[in-house]
Design a protein around this motif. Structure first.
Motif, PDB file in Angstrom:
ATOM      1  N   ALA A 109     -27.896  12.115  74.411  1.00 29.59           N
ATOM      2  CA  ALA A 109     -28.226  12.200  72.965  1.00 29.59           C
ATOM      3  C   ALA A 109     -29.782  12.192  72.621  1.00 29.59           C
ATOM      4  O   ALA A 109     -30.190  13.212  72.108  1.00 29.59           O
ATOM      5  CB  ALA A 109     -27.320  11.765  72.250  1.00 29.59           C
ATOM      6  N   LEU A 110     -30.196  11.222  72.878  1.00 29.08           N
ATOM      7  CA  LEU A 110     -31.661  10.951  72.695  1.00 29.08           C
ATOM      8  C   LEU A 110     -32.470  11.756  73.393  1.00 29.08           C
ATOM      9  O   LEU A 110     -33.505  12.301  72.706  1.00 29.08           O
ATOM     10  CB  LEU A 110     -32.004   9.520  72.732  1.00 29.08           C
ATOM     11  N   TRP A 139     -31.848  14.772  74.513  1.00 24.92           N
ATOM     12  CA  TRP A 139     -31.509  16.198  74.051  1.00 24.92           C
ATOM     13  C   TRP A 139     -32.416  16.206  72.628  1.00 24.92           C
ATOM     14  O   TRP A 139     -33.136  17.232  72.391  1.00 24.92           O
ATOM     15  CB  TRP A 139     -29.914  16.439  73.473  1.00 24.92           C
ATOM     16  N   HIS A 140     -32.389  15.382  71.680  1.00 23.41           N
ATOM     17  CA  HIS A 140     -33.060  15.352  70.473  1.00 23.41           C
ATOM     18  C   HIS A 140     -34.702  15.342  70.803  1.00 23.41           C
ATOM     19  O   HIS A 140     -35.218  16.052  69.952  1.00 23.41           O
ATOM     20  CB  HIS A 140     -32.958  14.234  69.374  1.00 23.41           C
ATOM     21  N   TYR A 173     -36.332  16.655  73.209  1.00 23.46           N
ATOM     22  CA  TYR A 173     -36.432  18.179  73.690  1.00 23.46           C
ATOM     23  C   TYR A 173     -36.566  19.141  72.486  1.00 23.46           C
ATOM     24  O   TYR A 173     -37.416  19.611  72.364  1.00 23.46           O
ATOM     25  CB  TYR A 173     -35.707  18.661  74.565  1.00 23.46           C
ATOM     26  N   ASP A 174     -35.496  18.854  71.704  1.00 23.26           N
ATOM     27  CA  ASP A 174     -35.297  19.689  70.488  1.00 23.26           C
ATOM     28  C   ASP A 174     -36.158  19.599  69.462  1.00 23.26           C
ATOM     29  O   ASP A 174     -36.983  20.436  68.926  1.00 23.26           O
ATOM     30  CB  ASP A 174     -33.893  19.396  69.686  1.00 23.26           C
ATOM     31  N   GLN A 175     -36.874  18.438  69.136  1.00 22.73           N
ATOM     32  CA  GLN A 175     -37.887  18.228  68.122  1.00 22.73           C
ATOM     33  C   GLN A 175     -39.215  18.348  68.828  1.00 22.73           C
ATOM     34  O   GLN A 175     -40.048  18.687  67.916  1.00 22.73           O
ATOM     35  CB  GLN A 175     -37.593  16.889  67.624  1.00 22.73           C
ATOM     36  N   ARG A 214     -38.820  22.132  72.262  1.00 19.60           N
ATOM     37  CA  ARG A 214     -38.239  23.416  72.407  1.00 19.60           C
ATOM     38  C   ARG A 214     -39.079  24.659  71.810  1.00 19.60           C
ATOM     39  O   ARG A 214     -38.928  25.757  72.164  1.00 19.60           O
ATOM     40  CB  ARG A 214     -36.774  23.277  71.490  1.00 19.60           C
ATOM     41  N   GLN A 264     -23.495  10.936  64.573  1.00 18.11           N
ATOM     42  CA  GLN A 264     -24.472  12.047  64.250  1.00 18.11           C
ATOM     43  C   GLN A 264     -25.388  12.188  65.057  1.00 18.11           C
ATOM     44  O   GLN A 264     -25.708  13.207  65.509  1.00 18.11           O
ATOM     45  CB  GLN A 264     -25.267  11.754  62.598  1.00 18.11           C
ATOM     46  N   LEU A 265     -25.734  11.162  65.955  1.00 21.25           N
ATOM     47  CA  LEU A 265     -26.693  11.240  66.840  1.00 21.25           C
ATOM     48  C   LEU A 265     -26.209  12.037  68.155  1.00 21.25           C
ATOM     49  O   LEU A 265     -26.752  12.964  68.640  1.00 21.25           O
ATOM     50  CB  LEU A 265     -27.042  10.006  67.347  1.00 21.25           C
ATOM     51  N   THR A 272     -24.949  17.689  70.645  1.00 19.72           N
ATOM     52  CA  THR A 272     -26.273  17.669  71.451  1.00 19.72           C
ATOM     53  C   THR A 272     -26.157  18.468  72.721  1.00 19.72           C
ATOM     54  O   THR A 272     -26.096  18.079  74.001  1.00 19.72           O
ATOM     55  CB  THR A 272     -26.671  16.075  71.963  1.00 19.72           C
TER      56      THR A 272
END
Length: 953
Positions: free
Chosen positions: A692-693, A695-696, A698-700, A703, A773-774, A778
């Protein structure tokens, strides 16, 4: 819950056919069975082994069976006399008896109710000779015992079930054993004939199928030879053959009696139930095949040849047992020959693997194969009608109603029977599952159970309950086999134009050997001698002050060139999935100290694939059962139990995103973290947080500039209930799937928490609101190794099957198993896309070659040579058509826009290739010339000119 079964279907576009088309042209007669092993060795594999969706002929007889001593009980009630089994079970070290058995004598109505529930057309049961004639002769006739069978037959007629009656199923009246020595005395021939006469006269109007004697081999060999069954006689090696001789004559006498006096009015059929094992050669020599033939001759042929061929024993028996085997006179041969109206075959554990001596295997290997046995009978005995009067297997005595093993063998044997009819031309007219009820299992007593109905031997009325196998058999009878349903038929259609066709590899072969342009070493070149280069220790050329180039790696161009040649020009895939090695890229675990050479190699490798229009799917962490792939310091500090490992993984992910992200559009954070039996719940919890961390991150952070996607890949083997109609089976199957797959999928793709079924079974960590939520959401797609309809709970999610394959002997370049698997599996994937609406976006075959992934490759490997396997052409064909288009429709090549072909000249360097290349060569030449002049000036001219010093370029 459902899963699609793989059906054998023909590939399109000229590929190999995997359906089974068999032309049965066989010479029938004595010795013709010898061709059986050769014939079956040449059948299409694995197509011939695939499940056959078809039905049995009309009027096929579906039956179940029992034997009197096993189920009747009431061993001394209402005038019944003792049988040899009543006395045998009270001697030696035997523990249990059949005194009560299943108590069918008092439970006729319950048994009939069970038969009605099953929907069988026939019920095979045996008469107890000593219940009808307590001392074995007509003078002791017992009316009450006879009425028991009259009542049973009447109740069968009321539910439209036809009786198949066995006159003798091993339970000889004990008086005949004590008076005459049992079947060793020819006097029993006439006694049996008289007993048969009474039965034909009394019951014959309602009976169309008669079995005179069940399994004469077991009676003779194990009753009067090894002593393992009643009457337990042993130590006379000639006695079994005399007993067998008398059994044949007794059967023949009863058959002729029926043929002359009862057949004209009753129109029934009479035979003798013959049992057999199956055997395969231990070697490929003809001598081994002949030994297999002898093994069958000595067990099945001992009685089958006299009945079906010439009234005499097999030549192999007469040759080997000339001094022991009795001989028939010509009149006796004429009397025995042809005394069987059908071939009554018994197949199961009463003989196979239990009561057949090693000596009768003649050094060969016993196996379970009903289909080959049926074909051998067809060939050896001139294609008789075969009624399988006993078939089935067993479960252990402590198994109650969930008898999945018994159901597996039931399904297997019926499938083999169906194939023997449809593929081999065998005339099978009926199938009898053994048995209706749990009962006394002869020499195994109550240690095993064979019934479709569970009998609780601890209850007063011996209550019957249907097992899962009973429900399965009932459904099968209703459908008369395995009719092909719409979902079992091959699908026709194509995948979407943007479908991802790929190949996966656990890893790529990394070669970081520098090219001649960046090697700083100094060499001596022996110009006038042998021309060899010798490296000078302690000398290095001045370093080149320039940026790193892909051409610095000696194998990049060759590797990418090979990939392009294989993938684009030959196969046509557009995606390549491989894994990085965290412990090699960041050995210390600290991303400020990466292996820059290896990182540069991966950067160049992915950039070259990107330029060639091949999308890279890159896995960050790929563990195996042999190693965790964690950096050594992380492993030493507790691995995934340590929260610092999670932090380090996210830092490592950022490093990879930053360095490789411009060329990578699909990322897998963790590869199959659920494929480890020893991963603890706490480790799994930390792995979910790490994913999850990452993924976040990359997303933030990446991406918006790189435009890629991130997810994790889960291992997904399918688990289905042993019997899908049973709630007791479906629930455990769902629980297994939740524990294997839902463990990781539900927190990410579903609720943000573990599945409730899993929490009920395991002590799992709790998700805080922050962690829930984390973790939840994801994903950008669902990556799995094997498609399952369980994914329907996550409707609409883009699904990629990222590593799907089957292992086969690497020496088989004509890999028919993989050809079949690829075709069948991808066709099932098409059904999921077309029929079920699954958002399936891509399929990756596993794997590229055997060198890196032994046994899984589309390419074989012999020394330094790559061998194209048959499966490669199969996969290529499917990709070229983008699936399985209807004949006469436009192919995928016309329907979908073509992709731009890569520029072959662009493969040399990543930026300004020509200028960069010339600059590099020029710099190297100048450095070399300077070194030559420098060292030449220092040497004395008188030393000669046979050695030149230079730095390698």
């Amino acid at each position: 819950m459902s899963t699609r079964a793989l059906a054998p279907v023909p590939p399109i576009g000229g590929c190999v056919w995997v359906c089974v088309c068999v032309c049965v042209c066989v010479f029938a007669g004595p010795g013709a069975g010898l061709k059986t092993w050769e014939r079956f060795s040449k059948l299409d594999y694995p197509g011939d082994k695939a499940f056959l969706y078809d039905t049995f002929p009309d009027n096929f007889m579906w039956a179940v069976g029992t034997a009197a001593y096993q189920v009747e009980g009431a061993f001394e009630k209402d005038g019944k006399g003792l049988s040899i089994w009543d006395t045998f079970t009270r001697g030696g070290n035997r523990i249990a008896t059949g005194d009560v058995g299943s108590d069918s004598y008092h439970n006729t109505q319950s048994d009939v109710r069970a038969l009605k529930q099953l929907g069988v057309s026939h019920y095979r049961f045996s008469l107890s000779w000593s219940r009808i004639f307590p001392n074995g002769s007509r003078g002791s006739y017992n009316e009450i015992g006879t009425n028991y069978y009259r009542t049973l037959i009447r109740k069968l007629k009321e539910i439209n079930v036809q009786p198949v009656i066995t006159l003798y199923h091993w339970d000889l009246p004990d008086n005949l054993q004590r008076t005459f020595g049992g079947w060793s005395d020819p006097a029993l021939v006439e006694l049996f004939r008289d007993y048969a006469d009474f039965c034909f006269q009394t019951f014959g109007d309602d009976v169309k199928y008669w079995i005179t004697i069940d399994n004469p081999f077991l009676v003779a060999w194990n009753g009067y030879g090894t002593g393992k069954v009643a009457p337990g006689i042993k130590n006379d090696p000639d006695l079994p053959f005399r007993v067998g001789h008398n059994l044949l004559k007794a059967h023949a006498a009863a058959w002729h009696l029926y043929d002359r006096h009862y057949r004209p009015q009753q129109q029934g059929k009479v035979s003798m139930a013959l049992a057999s094992h199956w055997i395969k050669p231990s070697r490929t020599r003809r001598e081994s095949l002949q030994a297999c033939q002898w093994s069958l001759d000595f067990v099945l042929g001992w009685f089958a040849r006299p009945l079906f061929i010439d009234g005499d024993y097999p030549p192999s028996m007469k040759h080997n047992l000339s001094h022991r085997l009795p001989s028939f006179t010509q009149a006796e041969r004429d009397e025995v020959r042809g005394t069987a109206d059908f071939f009554a075959l018994s197949h199961g554990p009463s003989l196979s693997y239990q009561l057949i001596d090693v000596s009768l295997k003649f050094g060969q290997i016993e196996v379970l194969d009903l289909r080959m046995l049926l074909y051998w009978i067809r060939a050896e005995y001139d294609n008789p009608p075969i009624y399988i009067v006993e078939s089935g297997w067993f479960v252990q005595g402590d198994i109650k109603t969930e008898d999945s093993k018994n159901m597996y063998y039931l399904k297997r044997f019926i499938m083999e029977t169906l194939k023997s009819i449809k593929y081999d031309g065998v005339n099978v007219i009926g199938y009898t599952h053994w048995s209706l009820l749990d009962g006394f299992e002869w020499h195994r007593e109550y240690d095993i159970r064979r019934g479709l109905y569970y009998v609780d031997f601890n209850t007063h009325n011996l209550k019957r309950r249907p097992k899962t196998s009973a429900n399965f058999y009932k459904k099968l009878i209703q459908k008369n086999g395995f009719p092909q349903l719409p979902e079992n038929r091959p699908a026709q259609g194509v995948f979407p134009c943007d479908f991802a066709w790929g190949v996966s590899a656990n890893s790529i072969q990394v070669e970081t050997t520098p090219t001649q342009f960046v090697d700083p070493s100094v060499y001596v070149w022996n110009i006038t001698g042998n021309g060899e280069l010798r490296r000078l220790e302690g000398f290095q050329a001045p370093p080149l002050r320039r940026a790193q180039h892909c051409a610095d790696y000696a194998t990049i161009r060759q590797q990418v060139g090979d990939l392009l040649h294989v993938y684009i020009r030959r196969v046509g895939v557009n995606h390549f999935h491989f894994s990085l090695n965290w412990s090699s890229l960041v050995p210390s675990g600290n991303v400020t100290q990466p292996n820059t050479t290896l990182l540069g190699y991966y950067r160049c490798f992915t950039s070259q694939l990107h330029q060639a229009n091949i999308t890279s799917m890159v896995t960050l962490w790929h563990h195996t059962r042999q190693r965790s792939s964690l950096p050594a310091p992380m492993e030493a500090a507790g691995g995934w139990f340590n929260r610092d490992t999670v932090v380090a993984f996210v830092d490592y992910a950022r490093l990879c995103y930053r360095e490789l992200g411009p060329h990578v559009k699909m990322w897998i954070t963790l590869n199959e973290p659920n494929d480890e039996d020893d991963v603890s719940p706490m480790e799994g919890h930390q792995l979910l947080r790490a994913h999850a961390l990452a993924w976040h991150a990359y997303d933030q952070e990446y991406r918006h500039t790189q435009g890629g996607q991130v997810s994790l890949a889960l291992h997904m083997d399918w688990v289905e209930p042993a019997f899908s109609f049973s709630r007791e089976d479906v629930e455990p199957a769902n629980r297994v799937l939740d524990c294997r797959v839902g463990w990781f999928s539900e927190p990410i793709f579903g609720s943000g928490d573990y599945p409730p079924r899993m929490r009920n079974c395991y002590h799992l960590p709790l998700f805080s609101d922050e962690d829930r939520q984390l973790v939840r959401g994801t994903y950008d797609f669902f990556a799995i190794s094997h498609f399952s309809t369980q994914l329907e709970r996550y409707a609409g999610v883009a699904v990629y099957v990222v590593a799907n394959g089957v292992q086969e002997d690497p020496a088989r370049f004509d890999d028919s198993l993989r050809v079949y698997y690829l075709y069948s599996y991808i066709n099932e994937a098409l059904k999921a896309y077309i029929l079920d609406g699954v958002n399936l976006k891509g399929y990756f075959a596993y794997s590229l070659n055997d060198q890196r992934d032994p046994g899984f490759g589309l390419y074989g490997h012999v020394q330094d040579e790559e061998i194209l396997k048959t499966s490669l052409s199969q996969y290529q064909n499917i990709i070229r058509h983008n699936g399985f288009p209807l004949q006469g429709t436009l192919t995928s090549a016309l329907q979908c826009p073509s992709q731009p072909l890569p520029c072959s000249g662009c493969l040399v360097l990543t930026k300004r290739p020509v200028v960069g290349f010339l600059s590099l060569v020029g710099s190297a030449v100048l450095v070399t010339l300077g070194l030559i002049i420098y060292y030449a000036a220092k040497r004395h001219r008188g030393r000669g000119t046979n050695g030149t010093i230079f730095s390698k370029i």
